[in-house]
Write a protein that holds these residues in place. Structure first.
Motif, PDB file in Angstrom:
ATOM      1  N   SER A   1      48.844  12.829  40.063  1.00 25.50           N
ATOM      2  CA  SER A   1      48.417  13.186  38.706  1.00 25.50           C
ATOM      3  C   SER A   1      47.915  11.918  38.036  1.00 25.50           C
ATOM      4  O   SER A   1      48.428  10.827  38.308  1.00 25.50           O
TER       5      SER A   1
ATOM      6  N   GLN B   1      43.133  20.193  39.412  1.00 32.02           N
ATOM      7  CA  GLN B   1      43.437  21.125  38.316  1.00 32.02           C
ATOM      8  C   GLN B   1      43.922  20.312  37.118  1.00 32.02           C
ATOM      9  O   GLN B   1      44.331  19.158  37.260  1.00 32.02           O
TER      10      GLN B   1
ATOM     11  N   CYS C   1      46.442  19.013  34.436  1.00 33.14           N
ATOM     12  CA  CYS C   1      47.882  18.760  34.502  1.00 33.14           C
ATOM     13  C   CYS C   1      48.427  18.817  33.074  1.00 33.14           C
ATOM     14  O   CYS C   1      47.970  18.046  32.213  1.00 33.14           O
ATOM     15  N   PRO C   2      49.377  19.695  32.817  1.00 32.67           N
ATOM     16  CA  PRO C   2      49.887  19.809  31.445  1.00 32.67           C
ATOM     17  C   PRO C   2      50.606  18.555  30.940  1.00 32.67           C
ATOM     18  O   PRO C   2      50.817  18.422  29.742  1.00 32.67           O
ATOM     19  N   VAL C   3      50.941  17.641  31.821  1.00 33.09           N
ATOM     20  CA  VAL C   3      51.688  16.449  31.404  1.00 33.09           C
ATOM     21  C   VAL C   3      50.780  15.220  31.338  1.00 33.09           C
ATOM     22  O   VAL C   3      50.753  14.510  30.336  1.00 33.09           O
ATOM     23  N   LEU C   4      50.032  14.949  32.424  1.00 33.34           N
ATOM     24  CA  LEU C   4      48.996  13.907  32.341  1.00 33.34           C
ATOM     25  C   LEU C   4      47.668  14.652  32.142  1.00 33.34           C
ATOM     26  O   LEU C   4      47.655  15.641  31.427  1.00 33.34           O
TER      27      LEU C   4
ATOM     28  N   SER D   1      45.633  16.857  38.037  1.00 34.66           N
ATOM     29  CA  SER D   1      46.396  16.731  39.277  1.00 34.66           C
ATOM     30  C   SER D   1      45.474  17.049  40.439  1.00 34.66           C
ATOM     31  O   SER D   1      44.558  17.868  40.307  1.00 34.66           O
TER      32      SER D   1
ATOM     33  N   ALA E   1      58.804  16.678  28.559  1.00 38.05           N
ATOM     34  CA  ALA E   1      57.856  17.007  29.624  1.00 38.05           C
ATOM     35  C   ALA E   1      58.525  16.864  30.990  1.00 38.05           C
ATOM     36  O   ALA E   1      59.416  16.027  31.180  1.00 38.05           O
TER      37      ALA E   1
ATOM     38  N   HIS F   1      57.469  16.908  35.287  1.00 36.39           N
ATOM     39  CA  HIS F   1      56.432  16.861  36.320  1.00 36.39           C
ATOM     40  C   HIS F   1      57.143  17.079  37.639  1.00 36.39           C
ATOM     41  O   HIS F   1      58.033  16.320  38.003  1.00 36.39           O
TER      42      HIS F   1
ATOM     43  N   LYS G   1      56.511  20.650  28.174  1.00 37.43           N
ATOM     44  CA  LYS G   1      55.293  20.646  28.999  1.00 37.43           C
ATOM     45  C   LYS G   1      55.700  20.523  30.467  1.00 37.43           C
ATOM     46  O   LYS G   1      56.499  19.633  30.820  1.00 37.43           O
ATOM     47  N   ILE G   2      55.178  21.397  31.320  1.00 31.23           N
ATOM     48  CA  ILE G   2      55.568  21.360  32.734  1.00 31.23           C
ATOM     49  C   ILE G   2      54.337  21.310  33.630  1.00 31.23           C
ATOM     50  O   ILE G   2      53.453  22.157  33.532  1.00 31.23           O
ATOM     51  N   SER G   3      54.305  20.331  34.510  1.00 30.28           N
ATOM     52  CA  SER G   3      53.267  20.244  35.541  1.00 30.28           C
ATOM     53  C   SER G   3      53.917  20.505  36.893  1.00 30.28           C
ATOM     54  O   SER G   3      54.988  19.948  37.184  1.00 30.28           O
TER      55      SER G   3
ATOM     56  N   GLN H   1      53.179  21.051  41.230  1.00 25.43           N
ATOM     57  CA  GLN H   1      52.342  21.114  42.432  1.00 25.43           C
ATOM     58  C   GLN H   1      53.241  21.558  43.580  1.00 25.43           C
ATOM     59  O   GLN H   1      54.230  20.886  43.902  1.00 25.43           O
TER      60      GLN H   1
END
Lengths: 341, 341, 341, 341
Positions: free
Chosen positions: A242, A307, A309-312, A315, B164, B166, B223-225, B227
Motif C-alpha cells: 500500500s 485498488q 486503499c481506505p487507509v493509505l 494497494s 484505522a 490495515h 478505516k479498514i484496508s 488484501q
C-alpha cells in the motif's frame, strides 16, 4: 572475445543461478568457480547439490572449484557468498583489482559502495571512483525482496511523489539458500519472520531511491513499514503493497506510468534487461508466483490488483523472481551496464 | 436431557467441522443432518467426502441425510450452507420456529440480524426480538477472516480507540470449502485474490464493533484496508495487521490488554469458549498455522510479532483456525450462550 | 508411584514424540531429558525447536536438559539418539544398570539384543538375560518403515506362510529427523532414495519374525525386495506391498486374519497398545496418511486396496505413523510390556 | 507451408500442453481450437484457466474456441478430450477425413486402432489401412503412466526377454486434469488409488509391445502388476519397477542397452523426438520429478537406482513427464512420424 568472470559462492543457491544465467552469455564467460574450503579441489559436480529445475550446464560439471582467494583467472567476480564470510573476501578481491559485483549484504551500506538496480539508479555507479581500491571496486545489488518493491515504486516516486509505503511479503524458499528452510517447518505452514529482512526492506529502498551528491547518497524520505513472511513456494516473492502518494492520481494513470517505465538498460538492449521492466495484469487473481515468476527471463516485475486503499491511497500486489530479478539477474545486469560504459 | 440440533449443509467443509465439534457436546445432541438433494436419502457415510484429519464419528456414519426443509427433528439448526442457497432456506427454518445459527453470509447485513462473536458483541443478540419470525430467529457469525481480526481489535478499541486498520491475509485452503481450490492452482503458489473476501473484511468488523441502539446497530467508525490471499496451508488463517490507535501506548501495555481480555463466555465457562481468547507469543517466529491453530480447542487467537509500524502505529501478526474459531466453533459458542440465557 | 524415565536425544524428532506420548502416562513419569553438549544446561524450551503440531507440554518447558551420561535420575531410558552417537552411549547406560529401550539402529543386530515389536515377538525379550550388563539391558525397536510392514505380515506368516515380499515405500518427512529434508529438495518432488533404508527393510523383518532358540534368533526365511522413497508428507509412511504366500487363500480370508489379529499387548490392555493392531479399509482410495495416521492413538496399521497380484499373489497398501507406531510409541509399548512382567 | 492442425479439448490440461508444444513447430500450425459448448464462441483467453508455468502463447489468446464438430479448418486434429466425450467425437472426425491423433483412452483397444509410442512400435501404424474411414483415421497414444514404463521395457524385451513386471507409481497432479485433485485431498498426503489406472498399466504395454500380424496385434506375453498412487507433485510420473528377465545379464549391460536405445524417430531427427530416449543416472538419489522432468524437451525417460531385486531380477526407478512424454509430446511425435512418411 568474452570477458572472463568468476563466481564466488558458486555452490550456493545464488551461485547456481549465476551459472544458469551466464551459461551462454554474449559478454561473459565463466572461467572460475570458487567456494568454501570444503568444496575446493572437487569438481563442481561433486561439490554441489544442484537443485535448480533446469539441468546443470555441461561445461561446469568438470570445472574444479577453487578457494575464494583473489588469484582467480578473471576480471569480474559475481559474489553469491553468504554474509557470514562475504565482507573481507570481497574487499580482498577489490584490493587486488577485481570488479566485485555482490549479492551479499555486507557492503551495501558502505558510504562509497553503490547499491544498484540498473533501471533505477545506475547513476550511483559513479560512487566507485571514490573507493580506495585502484582498479578494483565493489558494487552491490539489493536484497531480493527490496528489488521488486523498489522497481515498482520508482516510477510512482518520479511521477507522483511517495510519502509512505506499507509492504507485507510472501517470500519463497529459495531466498533462504540451501538447505535453508526445513520441510518440517514449512509444509502446510507460513513462517511470519525472516531474520533481518524487515530491516533491509525499510532501509535499502531509501539508499537506492536517494540522490547522488558528490561522493555520497542522500537517502530518500519515505516512511516504510515491512512485515516479512516465508511461504511454501519454491521461487518468486509476492508482496502486498500500500502506498501514500504526494499528488492525487487515478488507477489508470498509475498503470500507464508502470507500463511505460523504461531505462537505459532497455534502451541499450542489454542481454539480461527485461524488454518491459513492469507488467500490469488486469486479471483479478494475478500475479501468481507459479505463473509469472519467469516472465521476461525472470527479470520483469509483475503487478496486479491495484485498488484504492481506505487507509493509505492505493494497494497493489507485485511479484518478482527472487533469485533472478532479486539476485543473480540484477547483478549480471549491473555487470552488463558497466561493460557497456 | 440434551437439546436436539440439526446441521444444514452437513456434508460440506463447515458441516464436517460442526459434526466434529458437537460429537460429545454437553448441551447439544445432533439429531438431524441435512444437505442437498444429491445427498438426501443416503447414509452420511455414503454422502460425504470426509476430509478432516480426525476420523468421522461413528454415530453419524449411519444417519440418513435429509433435505434442507424445515421439518427436522430438532430446535436449533447450525447452518454451514453455501451462500448460493442459504438465504431462503434459513428464512424458512426461522419462520417455522427454529433457531438458526448460520455461518453463511446471506443474512449478515439484514438490519434485524445480529452478526455475533460471543466474546465481542453478545449484547447484539437482543436484536432478534425485532425479527418477524415469532419463536424462530436467525443469528449469524462473521466470515472466517473477520473473526480473528475483530477479536484482536476489540480490546484495543475499548482501551485505546482505533482509527484505522490495515490487514493482509494468508488464508488456508479449507476456507474455500470442498473441493475448493485445485491442487494445480496452489501447490508451489500463492493466489492473491479471494472473491468477495476483502469486502467482507472491510464491512463486517464495523457492524460487529458497532453500538446497539434500540433496534439497530450503529457501525463503528474505523478505516479498514484489506488484501486477501490464499496460501498452501490446510487450516489456519494468518493475518499481518497494522493499526492506528487514538491514544498512544506501549507494546507492553497492548500485550497486557490482549492477554487479560475475557468475556461472559469465559466467565460462564461455556464448553466451546477458549479459556483465554487471545494468546501473545514472544518467540520471534510465532504464531504459525501448523503449530498454533489448535490452541485452546482451536478457539484461541494467537498473536505475535508486535512492533512499531513506521506508517501506522503498531504492526502484529495473528492466527486463528478458520473452520473452528472462524466458523463452526463460533456458531456453537453462540448457541451455548443463547442456551445459558 | 510412577516409574521415573529419562529421554536420550530429547530435542530431536523422536525425542519430541516421546515427550508428547509420555506427558500423562499411567506407568511412567519423565524425570530426565538428555541431549547433546550443545543443548545441555539450557531449559528444554530454549534448547528445542519444537515442531510437533501439538503444543509442548508445560512441565518440560523449564526442565534443564542434561548431557547423555549414565547418571540420570531414572531407571528406564528411552533413546531417540542419532545413530552417529547412540551406540556407546546406550552401552554405557546399560552397564550402569539402566534399562535402555532404543529407537537407534546401532544395537539392532547385536546377537543378544532383541529387536522387538510387542505384538509380534515379545518372546524375544528373553534374550536380555544373555546380555553382559547385570541389572541393565538394551532392547531395540525396529526402523519406522519396518514396523508397519512386519505387523501386516505377521498374521499372514502365521496363517498362510510367506515366501516373498516386495515393498515400495512413500515415507514421510519426519522420518528424516530435524531439520532433515530441505524444503527445496522435496516441495513438488519425490526423492527415490533414503540412505540405508532399503537394507534395513530387507534385514530387520527376518530377525523380528525369526525363532528364538536359546540365546539366539534364527532369522525367518523370506525373500524381501524394498525400494524406499521420500514424499512431501509430514507424518505417516505409506507402503505398497506385494506378497507371495505358501498356501492359497482368498482376499476375504486375509482380511479376516488381519482384523482378528491380537496379541498379549491387547489382552493386557497396555496404555500404548492399539485396541486393534490392524484395520482394513474397504474404501477404494484408503488408507491415506492425512486421514489415518492418527488411528488408535497413532498405533494402528491401516491397510486397504487388497487385490490379486499377477506377479506375486496379493498386493495391498498399508500405512502407519512413522514417529508413533514406527518409533516412540512402539518403544513405549515395549517398556509397558516389561513393566507388566 | 505448414500443415494446419486443430486441437480438440483445447482448454484442458493436455490441450494446454498441445498449444505450448506446437507454438513454434516446424511442421504444424495451429489453425483451430475446439472445446465444449461452454467454451465455444469465447476467445481462448476467456475460455481457459491457463495453469502451465510458461505463459500462454500470444497467438492463441484471441483465437475463437469452436465446438468439436468435424468442420474445422485443418487436416490433423490432436485430441486431448476427456474420455467421457472423446469416443464419438473422434469417430466423427475420422469419418470426415481427418487424421485424429488422440490421447483419450476410448479407441485404444479397438482392433484396427494402433496404440503407438513412436520409438517402440511405429510399425503398428500400418493398422490404419484396415480402418473404415477412407482418408480419415484414428491413432491413439497410451496412458501417461504406460508410456515411460513401456519405453524403459522395450530395449530389455528386445535384448533379454521379459517375463514379468511389477510397478508402483508416484503420479503427478496434472495427470488428473483441471481442476482435478482438490488441494484439501493431496496437500500433506498420498492417495493410493487412481480410477482405471492400474488396469491400463496392466493391459496397454501388452498391445504396444505386441506383434503386428496382418490386420491385428498379437499381444506380448508379460505378467504385469501395477499399483497406482497420486502424490503432491505438479508434473512428472515416477515409477518403481521390478522386472523378471528371460536371460541373465548384468547391471552394466542393462544400462548399456538403455543408453544406446534409438529408433527411427531419432534417426530422422524429428522435432519432438528426444535426442536420447532413455537417460541413466548413476547418482544415488536420481531421477527426481523436479529435476529431470524437462530433460530433452520433456521427452526423455530418466532412469536410476538399478539394483538386483531379491524377489524378481532387477529393480529400478524411472521418471517421465506425464503431459509431455506421457501425452501431448508423444501424440505430436506420432504426427511428425506420419508426416515424414
Amino acid at each position: 572475445m568474452k570477458i572472463p568472470v568468476g563466481i564466488l559462492g558458486a555452490t550456493g543457491s545464488v551461485g547456481q543461478q549465476f551459472i544458469h544465467l551466464l551459461r551462454d552469455h554474449p559478454f561473459f564467460e565463466i572461467t572460475a568457480l570458487a567456494a568454501s574450503e570444503r568444496s575446493a579441489g572437487k569438481s563442481y559436480r561433486e561439490a554441489v547439490t544442484w537443485f535448480l529445475s533446469t539441468p546443470m550446464p555441461d561445461f561446469v560439471e568438470t570445472m574444479t572449484v577453487q578457494t575464494c582467494e583473489p588469484n582467480l583467472p578473471c576480471r569480474i567476480v559475481f559474489s553469491g557468498l553468504d554474509a557470514s564470510v562475504a565482507g573481507p573476501i570481497e574487499t580482498a578481491f577489490a584490493r587486488e583489482g577485481y570488479t566485485v559485483i555482490s549479492n551479499a549484504r555486507n557492503h551495501r551500506f558502505d558510504e562509497d559502495v553503490p547499491l544498484v538496480i540498473p533501471e533505477v539508479n545506475s547513476n550511483h555507479l559513479a560512487l566507485i571512483k571514490h573507493q580506495p581500491y585502484g582498479k578494483g571496486c565493489i558494487i552491490t545489488n539489493p536484497n531480493c525482496s527490496t528489488i521488486g518493491l523498489t522497481l515498482a515504486i520508482k516510477p510512482l516516486l518520479d511521477t507522483f511523489g511517495v510519502e509512505a509505503l506499507h509492504v507485507v511479503t510472501f517470500q519463497a524458499l529459495s531466498g533462504a539458500g540451501y538447505p535453508g528452510v526445513s520441510s518440517l517447518d514449512i509444509l502446510d505452514n507460513v513462517i511470519p519472520f525472516i531474520s533481518g529482512e524487515e530491516d533491509k526492506m525499510r532501509r535499502e529502498p531509501l539508499k537506492i531511491l536517494g540522490t547522488l551528491n558528490e561522493n555520497r547518497i542522500i537517502p530518500a524520505d519515505i516512511k516504510i513499514s515491512a512485515q516479512c513472511n516465508r511461504v511454501p513456494v519454491i521461487d518468486g516473492h509476492l508482496e502486498c503493497v500500500s502506498v501514500k502518494l504526494k499528488k492525487s492520481t487515478s488507477e489508470d494513470e498509475i498503470i500507464r506510468v508502470w507500463e511505460s517505465f523504461r531505462s537505459e538498460a532497455q534502451e541499450k538492449d542489454l542481454p539480461m534487461a527485461p524488454l518491459q521492466p513492469i507488467h500490469y495484469f488486469h486479471e483479478s487473481a494475478y500475479p501468481q508466483p507459479k505463473l509469472h515468476r519467469h516472465l521476461d527471463k525472470g527479470m520483469a516485475v509483475s503487478i496486479g490488483r491495484l485498488q484504492t486503499c481506505p487507509v493509505l491511497d492505493y494497494s497493489f500486489t507485485l511479484l518478482s523472481h527472487n533469485t533472478i530479478r532479486g539476485a543473480a539477474g540484477t547483478a549480471i545486469l549491473i555487470g552488463e551496464m558497466m561493460v557497456e560504459e
